[in-house]
Structures are given as C-alpha cells and as structure tokens.
Motif scaffolding. Structure first.
Motif, PDB file in Angstrom:
ATOM      1  N   ILE A 393       0.838  -1.204   0.000  1.00 17.30           N
ATOM      2  CA  ILE A 393       0.000   0.000   0.000  1.00 17.30           C
ATOM      3  C   ILE A 393       0.869   1.248   0.000  1.00 17.30           C
ATOM      4  O   ILE A 393       0.610   2.226  -0.735  1.00 17.30           O
ATOM      5  CB  ILE A 393      -0.942  -0.010   1.214  1.00 17.30           C
ATOM      6  CG1 ILE A 393      -1.832  -1.258   1.197  1.00 17.30           C
ATOM      7  CG2 ILE A 393      -1.792   1.249   1.258  1.00 17.30           C
ATOM      8  CD1 ILE A 393      -2.665  -1.432   2.450  1.00 17.30           C
ATOM      9  N   LEU A 394       1.921   1.263   0.830  1.00 15.47           N
ATOM     10  CA  LEU A 394       2.792   2.437   0.921  1.00 15.47           C
ATOM     11  C   LEU A 394       3.568   2.643  -0.367  1.00 15.47           C
ATOM     12  O   LEU A 394       3.797   3.792  -0.787  1.00 15.47           O
ATOM     13  CB  LEU A 394       3.753   2.279   2.105  1.00 15.47           C
ATOM     14  CG  LEU A 394       3.094   2.324   3.499  1.00 15.47           C
ATOM     15  CD1 LEU A 394       4.114   2.004   4.577  1.00 15.47           C
ATOM     16  CD2 LEU A 394       2.475   3.685   3.748  1.00 15.47           C
ATOM     17  N   ASN A 395       3.973   1.566  -1.019  1.00 14.88           N
ATOM     18  CA  ASN A 395       4.676   1.721  -2.301  1.00 14.88           C
ATOM     19  C   ASN A 395       3.756   2.297  -3.364  1.00 14.88           C
ATOM     20  O   ASN A 395       4.182   3.103  -4.201  1.00 14.88           O
ATOM     21  CB  ASN A 395       5.229   0.370  -2.751  1.00 14.88           C
ATOM     22  CG  ASN A 395       6.357  -0.113  -1.851  1.00 14.88           C
ATOM     23  OD1 ASN A 395       6.995   0.694  -1.164  1.00 14.88           O
ATOM     24  ND2 ASN A 395       6.612  -1.414  -1.856  1.00 14.88           N
ATOM     25  N   ASN A 396       2.473   1.880  -3.350  1.00  9.26           N
ATOM     26  CA  ASN A 396       1.504   2.488  -4.265  1.00  9.26           C
ATOM     27  C   ASN A 396       1.321   3.969  -3.948  1.00  9.26           C
ATOM     28  O   ASN A 396       1.185   4.811  -4.856  1.00  9.26           O
ATOM     29  CB  ASN A 396       0.152   1.775  -4.168  1.00  9.26           C
ATOM     30  CG  ASN A 396       0.190   0.389  -4.794  1.00  9.26           C
ATOM     31  OD1 ASN A 396       1.011   0.126  -5.666  1.00  9.26           O
ATOM     32  ND2 ASN A 396      -0.695  -0.493  -4.341  1.00  9.26           N
ATOM     33  N   ALA A 397       1.322   4.301  -2.636  1.00 10.39           N
ATOM     34  CA  ALA A 397       1.175   5.700  -2.242  1.00 10.39           C
ATOM     35  C   ALA A 397       2.350   6.541  -2.730  1.00 10.39           C
ATOM     36  O   ALA A 397       2.183   7.705  -3.131  1.00 10.39           O
ATOM     37  CB  ALA A 397       1.044   5.797  -0.722  1.00 10.39           C
ATOM     38  N   VAL A 398       3.555   5.981  -2.678  1.00 13.33           N
ATOM     39  CA  VAL A 398       4.742   6.707  -3.173  1.00 13.33           C
ATOM     40  C   VAL A 398       4.559   7.081  -4.639  1.00 13.33           C
ATOM     41  O   VAL A 398       4.766   8.237  -5.051  1.00 13.33           O
ATOM     42  CB  VAL A 398       6.009   5.845  -2.980  1.00 13.33           C
ATOM     43  CG1 VAL A 398       7.196   6.480  -3.711  1.00 13.33           C
ATOM     44  CG2 VAL A 398       6.331   5.685  -1.498  1.00 13.33           C
ATOM     45  N   ASN A 399       4.142   6.118  -5.444  1.00 11.88           N
ATOM     46  CA  ASN A 399       3.967   6.377  -6.876  1.00 11.88           C
ATOM     47  C   ASN A 399       2.838   7.375  -7.125  1.00 11.88           C
ATOM     48  O   ASN A 399       2.943   8.261  -7.988  1.00 11.88           O
ATOM     49  CB  ASN A 399       3.676   5.068  -7.615  1.00 11.88           C
ATOM     50  CG  ASN A 399       4.833   4.091  -7.519  1.00 11.88           C
ATOM     51  OD1 ASN A 399       5.992   4.515  -7.430  1.00 11.88           O
ATOM     52  ND2 ASN A 399       4.530   2.794  -7.536  1.00 11.88           N
ATOM     53  N   TYR A 400       1.746   7.234  -6.371  1.00 13.42           N
ATOM     54  CA  TYR A 400       0.607   8.113  -6.592  1.00 13.42           C
ATOM     55  C   TYR A 400       0.941   9.558  -6.216  1.00 13.42           C
ATOM     56  O   TYR A 400       0.633  10.500  -6.963  1.00 13.42           O
ATOM     57  CB  TYR A 400      -0.596   7.622  -5.787  1.00 13.42           C
ATOM     58  CG  TYR A 400      -1.842   8.445  -6.014  1.00 13.42           C
ATOM     59  CD1 TYR A 400      -2.654   8.226  -7.124  1.00 13.42           C
ATOM     60  CD2 TYR A 400      -2.194   9.468  -5.116  1.00 13.42           C
ATOM     61  CE1 TYR A 400      -3.787   8.993  -7.334  1.00 13.42           C
ATOM     62  CE2 TYR A 400      -3.322  10.244  -5.329  1.00 13.42           C
ATOM     63  CZ  TYR A 400      -4.122  10.000  -6.442  1.00 13.42           C
ATOM     64  OH  TYR A 400      -5.230  10.760  -6.649  1.00 13.42           O
ATOM     65  N   ILE A 401       1.549   9.752  -5.042  1.00  8.86           N
ATOM     66  CA  ILE A 401       1.865  11.115  -4.588  1.00  8.86           C
ATOM     67  C   ILE A 401       2.882  11.761  -5.505  1.00  8.86           C
ATOM     68  O   ILE A 401       2.787  12.964  -5.835  1.00  8.86           O
ATOM     69  CB  ILE A 401       2.360  11.086  -3.128  1.00  8.86           C
ATOM     70  CG1 ILE A 401       1.231  10.626  -2.204  1.00  8.86           C
ATOM     71  CG2 ILE A 401       2.884  12.454  -2.695  1.00  8.86           C
ATOM     72  CD1 ILE A 401       1.661  10.407  -0.769  1.00  8.86           C
ATOM     73  N   ASN A 402       3.894  11.015  -5.952  1.00 10.37           N
ATOM     74  CA  ASN A 402       4.916  11.582  -6.846  1.00 10.37           C
ATOM     75  C   ASN A 402       4.327  11.972  -8.195  1.00 10.37           C
ATOM     76  O   ASN A 402       4.795  12.912  -8.849  1.00 10.37           O
ATOM     77  CB  ASN A 402       6.056  10.582  -7.044  1.00 10.37           C
ATOM     78  CG  ASN A 402       6.986  10.531  -5.846  1.00 10.37           C
ATOM     79  OD1 ASN A 402       7.040  11.476  -5.067  1.00 10.37           O
ATOM     80  ND2 ASN A 402       7.732   9.425  -5.706  1.00 10.37           N
TER      81      ASN A 402
END
Length: 485
Positions: A393-402
């Motif tokens: 989930i956090l790795n998906n969040a990294v990509n989404y926020i960037n």
C-alpha cells in the motif's frame, strides 16, 4: 591493567561457579535443583550406586636389559647378552574407562658388562676395562595408565573386545646397590637409598592386556626406565675410566614383564573394560526390536474436523468448516463470522449482515484512485511499527503522490482503548512513521505533513469505550490515512 581486570573478574565469578557445581548447596539435598535441567532421573552418587569395579592388584615378572649405559646388557656381537630378573606389584585405581592411576613397587637385578658376575673374570679384565657388573634395585613409583583401546575406540565397533592397549608413564624413587667384578674380585661400587635426593627416576612404556575373564587379565608390558644416574650400571665413580667411555649422564634400561591383574569388587565388570558406546548400541537394538502400537487420537475427534480432541481448542466445529491446526474454524477477515457462514469472506462485516459490510458503513458512489492507492494502512495494538502487509500500500502511495501535483496530510488514529493523552501520542507516532517511510522511498518532504488525531477520528464511531467491538473494527480504527490539502 588487563591482568588486574581478569583477576577481578575471576574472583567475582568464583562464588557463582562454586555454587553451580555444588548442587547440594542450592537444593538442600532435594533433586532436581536450580542448576539442573529439571530431570527427575538424578540421584546421589554413593558406593552402592556404582556399577563397575575400579580397583585391581597386579603382579608380574620379567627381564631387565641395560641399554643406555657405559656397561650394557646387549653386546651387539661383542661378547654374550646378559639377562637379569625383575618383579613388580601394583595397586591400580581406574578413574574413568580410559584413565587410571597405579602405585607400583619394582624389585630386580640388572646384569651388564663383558661377563656374568657369577662366572670367573678373564685375566687382565681391569686393564682392558672388560669388567662385569650387576645392580640390585628397588623402586616405588606412581604411574598414569591410559587405556588407548577405549580412548580411540571406533564408533561403529559394536563387537565386544578382549584385548586392550595401555600406555604408562610416571615418576618415583629408586634405590640400588651396584657391584663390579674384575680379576681382583667383586666389590660394591655405588649404593643409593630410596627417597634420597639422587634417587629420583622416571619410567614409561606400553602394555597389551588380554581379558581372561571378568576377574583376571593377562598383560605383557615393556617399560623404559630412566634412572637419571650415571653410576647405576656399576661403572664406579663419576669420573672413573669406565664411566668416561660414554657421554650419557643417565644409565637407562628396558624392562619386559609378563603379569596378571586381579580385579577387586562385587560387580561383574571392571571400569577399564567398559565401552560406553556398547550401552548405546544395546539400547538402540532394544528400541529397534520393541514393537509398540502408537494410538493416534486416543480421545477421538468428536466434531470430525481432522484435529484430535486431545489438542482441539474448538470441540464443536460446524460440519464443513475449514479449521487451523488447533481445530478452530477459520475467519479470514476476522469479523467474527467464520468463513463457512461468511458471505463476504475477505471483507469484514457485522454478524447480522452475514459478515458483509453494511451499506451505510462504507463510502457510497464511485471508488476514486486516491482511495485505492492511499487507504488501508493498519497497525497492531499499542504499536507504531509498519507491518509487512502495509508495504505494498505504501509503495503504491509513493507512486501516486509523486505523480500528483498536490500535497497531503498523513493522519494517524487509534482505537478507543487507552487514555486520551496516550492515544494522541501514539497516533502522532504512527503518522510520522508512515511519513518517514514515504520520504525515505522518494516522496518530497514538502508534499507531506503528519497529524495525530488520537481516538477522536474513528472509522467505526460506534466503538466507544463503553462498547465491546469486534476486533476487526478495532483494527480498522488503528490506521493511517491521507487527506489532500
């Protein structure tokens, strides 16, 4: 300085070591005690508990031959060989199956020189230094006894044995009277008494024992005796013409003997003939030959779930339900409805709705990409550690926020258990833990803020402190989520 510290450490450890070794001191005579493994098979060692004889008495006789001296018994082709006589008696104590200590008394006479002192001396014997000599000796020594056959016995040697190789070495005191004979007759040249300063000697050698029966052993032994005395052979004073013939300062001799050992005690076997591995082989053979029926599920399986009642934690599992190793019916989403009756196995929901979420408990309408990428980060009770299940989930969040142009607030919450101040601190730690992870993995720190809301922002607000909620709701309340700025 290091030496002083080592000595101090040893002094501090000594009382503990002494106490640990003295099991009676800590147990008041009761077994097992603080320093044992708790085994009940522990008992005092007494004479009655001994299983093997460990004392024996040995006798033997043989032939000593002067080998390293000015006058020798072995002529090397020049003259004839001269044989003396010897005898010994010893009291033997076995310490282990491979080591013992012997107290031994030796008495004998060596004969050396150009002729036997019982025979007439040749003419001009003194002129050509072709004298005869003999030495009567008494010796007392302490010998260490190593049973090499037991010490180096192969692990796979399962056969009983009757031969044993022993090694001996020790020191003691030797007293002697050395005589020399030439054409003028026989005379005493040197006399040394036992227990005098110059009577120190040593001996070492090997013996081969044969076990006649459980009480008697036959042994052939060869010992090499170092007298540490240059006058033992009867050559006379230290600087006499004969004693100047060789450079060595010790007259030494071989002593070959044949003897018997009589084992003392009430037991059938002696410790020196005991092979500890034999007991292992015997017990393994007994176990291999022992047929024992193993009864599986002695108490049965009342609910027929495949888990024996002896260790089944749920004895009334419904028919058809999948269970874990302890016999408990599976509930994958932990909503209190077992998978057998759960209509939404992977999504938590209340019991009254067959384990599916209520329509009003979730957001209605279209699920946005932000909800998919940035939701579902949960924590264990009283912990701010990021769980391995949160990593995708956090790795998906990294990509989404960037990939987005906006900024976000990382919000941490808790369940209703605990005080207000404690939960506030814990929620802040959770929010900062997630923020630090995102920044560490490539999100710009300027895009993120961290905020803790304690237990004021519940995903399931019906879980107030007075209400006992199912664990899946408490877990859902312990979360981190994102708010767009």
């Amino acid at each position: 300085m290091k030496l002083n510290l080592a000595i101090l450490s040893l002094a501090l450890c000594a009382p503990a070591v002494m106490s640990a070794q003295d099991s009676l001191a800590v147990s008041n005579g009761e077994y097992p005690n603080t320093y044992t493994s708790g085994s009940a098979n522990v008992s005092r060692f007494t004479q009655d508990s001994k299983r093997f004889n460990d004392w024996s008495v040995s006798f033997g006789a043989g032939v000593p031959l002067m080998q390293s001296a000015d006058l020798t018994s072995i002529k090397n082709g020049n003259g004839k060989n001269l044989f003396g006589y010897s005898a010994y008696v010893s009291i033997d104590k076995a310490i282990t199956h491979a080591f013992g200590i012997n107290l031994q008394y030796d008495r004998g006479e060596t004969r050396q020189g150009w002729f036997n002192t019982k025979d007439p001396a040749p003419a001009n014997a003194s002129v050509y230094q072709q004298v005869g000599a003999r030495t009567q000796y008494d010796a007392i020594s302490i010998l260490g006894d190593i049973n090499f056959s037991n010490l180096m016995r192969r692990v796979d040697n399962k056969s009983p044995y009757r031969w044993a190789l022993h090694g001996y070495a020790g020191i003691g005191t030797i007293g002697y009277r050395a005589y020399q004979k030439d054409e003028f007759g026989q005379r005493l040249t040197t006399e040394v008494e036992l227990f005098k300063t110059q009577s120190f000697f040593g001996q070492a050698g090997a013996g081969l024992k044969y076990k006649i029966n459980n009480r008697i052993d036959l042994e052939g032994r060869v010992m090499y005796v170092v007298t540490t005395d240059d006058q033992f052979d009867g050559g006379g004073a230290a600087y006499s013409d004969i004693n100047k013939r060789e450079d060595q300062v010790s007259d030494n001799f071989f002593n070959a003997t044949l003897g018997l050992s009589f084992k003392l005690g009430k037991h059938d076997s002696h410790l020196m003939w005991h092979d500890p591995l034999q007991e292992i082989y015997y017990k393994l053979d007994v176990l291999a030959e022992k047929n024992q029926d193993i009864e599986v599920c002695k108490s049965g399986d009342a609910d027929n779930d495949g888990v024996c009642d002896d260790w089944d934690r749920q004895l009334d599992t419904p028919a058809g339900a999948r269970v874990d190793g302890s016999g408990v019916a599976l509930d994958v989403d932990m909503d209190g409805v077992i998978d057998l009756y759960d209509k939404c196995v992977t999504v938590p929901g209340p019991v009254e709705n067959n384990g599916c979420p209520l329509a009003g408990a979730t957001n209605s309408g279209t699920v946005t990409e932000a909800e998919t990428k940035l939701d579902g980060i949960e924590f264990d009770l009283n912990s701010d550690r990021i769980l391995p299940s949160n990593t995708p989930i956090l790795n998906n969040a990294v990509n989404y926020i960037n990939s987005s142009t906006g900024a976000y607030t990382v919000v941490g919450t808790t369940d209703t258990r605990g005080s207000e101040s404690y939960n506030q601190t814990l929620s802040e730690k959770r929010a900062n833990s997630v923020k630090d992870y995102l920044v560490k993995n490539g999100v710009e720190s300027t895009k993120l803020d961290a905020l803790g809301k304690g237990k004021r922002d519940l995903k399931y607000p019906e879980c107030d402190p007075a209400t006992k909620c199912p664990e899946w709701k408490n877990r859902a309340n312990r979360r981190v989520y994102f708010e767009a700025k």
